[in-house]
Write a protein that holds these residues in place. Structure first.
Motif, PDB file in Angstrom:
ATOM      1  N   SER A   1     -12.137  38.328  37.904  1.00  0.00           N
ATOM      2  CA  SER A   1     -13.371  36.819  38.220  1.00  0.00           C
ATOM      3  C   SER A   1     -12.513  35.600  39.015  1.00  0.00           C
ATOM      4  O   SER A   1     -13.131  36.011  39.524  1.00  0.00           O
ATOM      5  CB  SER A   1     -13.992  36.914  37.323  1.00  0.00           C
ATOM      6  OG  SER A   1     -15.069  37.589  36.444  1.00  0.00           O
TER       7      SER A   1
ATOM      8  N   ALA B   1     -13.145  35.034  42.833  1.00  0.00           N
ATOM      9  CA  ALA B   1     -13.857  34.116  43.557  1.00  0.00           C
ATOM     10  C   ALA B   1     -12.642  33.444  44.116  1.00  0.00           C
ATOM     11  O   ALA B   1     -13.085  32.266  45.079  1.00  0.00           O
ATOM     12  CB  ALA B   1     -14.063  33.460  42.030  1.00  0.00           C
TER      13      ALA B   1
ATOM     14  N   ALA C   1     -13.227  34.983  47.322  1.00  0.00           N
ATOM     15  CA  ALA C   1     -14.090  34.368  48.618  1.00  0.00           C
ATOM     16  C   ALA C   1     -14.337  32.873  48.599  1.00  0.00           C
ATOM     17  O   ALA C   1     -14.652  32.557  49.754  1.00  0.00           O
ATOM     18  CB  ALA C   1     -15.235  34.892  47.123  1.00  0.00           C
TER      19      ALA C   1
ATOM     20  N   ASN D   1     -27.430  38.776  49.562  1.00  0.00           N
ATOM     21  CA  ASN D   1     -26.085  39.502  49.302  1.00  0.00           C
ATOM     22  C   ASN D   1     -25.745  40.532  49.222  1.00  0.00           C
ATOM     23  O   ASN D   1     -25.642  41.511  49.039  1.00  0.00           O
ATOM     24  CB  ASN D   1     -25.261  38.563  47.969  1.00  0.00           C
ATOM     25  CG  ASN D   1     -24.926  37.350  47.927  1.00  0.00           C
ATOM     26  OD1 ASN D   1     -24.874  36.940  49.264  1.00  0.00           O
ATOM     27  ND2 ASN D   1     -24.654  36.275  47.289  1.00  0.00           N
TER      28      ASN D   1
ATOM     29  N   LEU E   1     -19.424  37.110  49.040  1.00  0.00           N
ATOM     30  CA  LEU E   1     -20.164  36.065  47.994  1.00  0.00           C
ATOM     31  C   LEU E   1     -19.387  34.645  49.439  1.00  0.00           C
ATOM     32  O   LEU E   1     -19.846  33.428  48.618  1.00  0.00           O
ATOM     33  CB  LEU E   1     -18.908  35.957  46.895  1.00  0.00           C
ATOM     34  CG  LEU E   1     -19.482  37.150  46.057  1.00  0.00           C
ATOM     35  CD1 LEU E   1     -18.255  37.549  44.406  1.00  0.00           C
ATOM     36  CD2 LEU E   1     -20.918  36.949  45.450  1.00  0.00           C
TER      37      LEU E   1
ATOM     38  N   ILE F   1     -21.001  30.896  51.104  1.00  0.00           N
ATOM     39  CA  ILE F   1     -20.896  29.750  51.091  1.00  0.00           C
ATOM     40  C   ILE F   1     -19.759  29.257  51.487  1.00  0.00           C
ATOM     41  O   ILE F   1     -19.916  27.621  52.200  1.00  0.00           O
ATOM     42  CB  ILE F   1     -19.708  30.035  49.715  1.00  0.00           C
ATOM     43  CG1 ILE F   1     -20.028  30.750  48.470  1.00  0.00           C
ATOM     44  CG2 ILE F   1     -18.896  28.573  49.634  1.00  0.00           C
ATOM     45  CD1 ILE F   1     -19.310  30.168  47.109  1.00  0.00           C
TER      46      ILE F   1
ATOM     47  N   GLU G   1     -18.907  25.475  44.007  1.00  0.00           N
ATOM     48  CA  GLU G   1     -19.536  26.550  44.117  1.00  0.00           C
ATOM     49  C   GLU G   1     -17.998  27.964  43.548  1.00  0.00           C
ATOM     50  O   GLU G   1     -18.045  28.986  43.033  1.00  0.00           O
ATOM     51  CB  GLU G   1     -19.401  27.085  45.762  1.00  0.00           C
ATOM     52  CG  GLU G   1     -20.164  25.996  46.772  1.00  0.00           C
ATOM     53  CD  GLU G   1     -21.538  26.602  46.207  1.00  0.00           C
ATOM     54  OE1 GLU G   1     -22.000  27.876  45.602  1.00  0.00           O
ATOM     55  OE2 GLU G   1     -22.528  26.332  46.471  1.00  0.00           O
TER      56      GLU G   1
ATOM     57  N   THR H   1     -19.580  28.127  40.321  1.00  0.00           N
ATOM     58  CA  THR H   1     -20.689  29.465  40.418  1.00  0.00           C
ATOM     59  C   THR H   1     -20.263  30.731  40.320  1.00  0.00           C
ATOM     60  O   THR H   1     -20.870  31.278  39.943  1.00  0.00           O
ATOM     61  CB  THR H   1     -21.330  28.626  40.882  1.00  0.00           C
ATOM     62  OG1 THR H   1     -21.674  27.167  41.128  1.00  0.00           O
ATOM     63  CG2 THR H   1     -22.777  29.352  41.040  1.00  0.00           C
ATOM     64  N   LEU H   2     -19.072  31.121  41.179  1.00  0.00           N
ATOM     65  CA  LEU H   2     -19.033  32.169  41.389  1.00  0.00           C
ATOM     66  C   LEU H   2     -18.196  32.959  40.858  1.00  0.00           C
ATOM     67  O   LEU H   2     -18.667  34.230  40.231  1.00  0.00           O
ATOM     68  CB  LEU H   2     -17.573  32.552  42.581  1.00  0.00           C
ATOM     69  CG  LEU H   2     -18.204  31.477  44.338  1.00  0.00           C
ATOM     70  CD1 LEU H   2     -16.879  32.050  44.883  1.00  0.00           C
ATOM     71  CD2 LEU H   2     -18.841  33.589  44.632  1.00  0.00           C
TER      72      LEU H   2
ATOM     73  N   ALA I   1     -21.865  36.457  40.059  1.00  0.00           N
ATOM     74  CA  ALA I   1     -21.981  37.023  41.452  1.00  0.00           C
ATOM     75  C   ALA I   1     -22.691  38.619  40.797  1.00  0.00           C
ATOM     76  O   ALA I   1     -21.906  39.701  40.493  1.00  0.00           O
ATOM     77  CB  ALA I   1     -19.910  37.233  41.536  1.00  0.00           C
TER      78      ALA I   1
ATOM     79  N   THR J   1     -23.699  41.318  43.300  1.00  0.00           N
ATOM     80  CA  THR J   1     -22.093  41.728  43.966  1.00  0.00           C
ATOM     81  C   THR J   1     -22.015  42.457  43.288  1.00  0.00           C
ATOM     82  O   THR J   1     -21.366  43.423  43.379  1.00  0.00           O
ATOM     83  CB  THR J   1     -21.379  40.217  44.643  1.00  0.00           C
ATOM     84  OG1 THR J   1     -22.699  39.364  45.458  1.00  0.00           O
ATOM     85  CG2 THR J   1     -20.552  41.065  45.177  1.00  0.00           C
TER      86      THR J   1
END
Length: 240
Positions: free
Chosen positions: A25, A29, A32, A71, A115, A119, A173, A176-177, A181, A184
């Motif tokens: 993750s 992230a 992204a 997305n 993702l 943003i 952000e 948040t990712l 997600a 996605t």
């Protein structure tokens, strides 16, 4: 003895799985948010500097497209073009970075772009707004009056002062990712925090839910700390 080893293994395996999901993750992230910064900030600078021109309209059109595009639709289109039609990238799955970094990047680039696309549009709007405010300041006019090149005025003086709200938004952000997600991750069949917490809620696995919430809250705190440190680096006036 065998029973003790089985119990210890049963305790260790979920922890290792949790850590591996967290690592992936963070990788997704991070990629992204890097893509978002590489697209959004230059687009915002160009839009502010070229205000009222075709470049400005094109950048705003890109921002509108990025915010409006779902997305799941963009992910499906990328899979159709780059995986099915061209065969350049894998359609789904995940390869650990330590196992094969090239395959890992190939499997992560499409979901990271999906993702980062939305943003990037948000960052573009914030960068444009901050740059327009800074470019009208007195010290920018003074720098131009001293004969400093326009490139140095924009990059060394205007951009550094306009980055403060952008850094704040980027840190939020990125947090948040880590847990947001879900769609996605479902489209690309990749194990992430979003899918983990949704599965845990449906299975009523409260221990996993608590672990994800605790880790996400800790990451948010660390990201805000990093953002505060970044303020001082980009804006020397804040050091005093």
């Amino acid at each position: 003895m065998l029973t003790f080893l089985v119990r210890r293994l049963a305790q260790i395996i979920p922890t290792l799985i949790f850590v591996s999901i967290l690592i992936f993750s963070l990788q997704l992230a991070s990629m992204a948010i890097v893509i978002a910064f590489l697209i959004g900030i230059p687009a915002g600078i160009i839009s502010a500097v070229k205000r009222g021109t075709a470049w400005d309209y094109a950048a705003n059109l890109f921002a509108l497209w990025g915010i409006s595009t779902p997305n799941f639709w963009l992910g499906i289109m990328l899979i159709f073009v780059f995986s099915i039609q061209l065969g350049w990238l894998p359609a789904s799955g995940y390869v650990p970075l330590a196992e094969d970094w090239r395959a890992s990047l190939a499997a992560t680039i499409m979901p990271a772009f999906v993702l980062g696309n939305a943003i990037a549009a948000i960052l573009m709007r914030h960068t444009r707004s901050a740059m327009l405010q800074v470019l009208g300041s007195d010290y920018i006019r003074t720098a131009r009056a001293k004969g400093i090149s326009e490139r140095q005025v924009i990059l060394r003086h205007a951009l550094r002062n306009a980055l403060t709200p952008v850094i704040t938004l980027g840190a939020l952000e990125l947090g948040t990712l880590l847990s947001g997600a879900v769609l996605t991750e479902q489209i690309f069949s990749i194990p992430g925090f979003g899918k983990l917490i949704v599965d845990a809620v449906f299975n009523r696995d409260y221990a996993v839910v608590q672990g994800v919430v605790l880790v996400t809250a800790t990451v948010y705190i660390m990201l805000n700390l990093i953002a505060d440190l970044a303020y001082v680096l980009v804006n020397p006036r804040l050091r005093s």
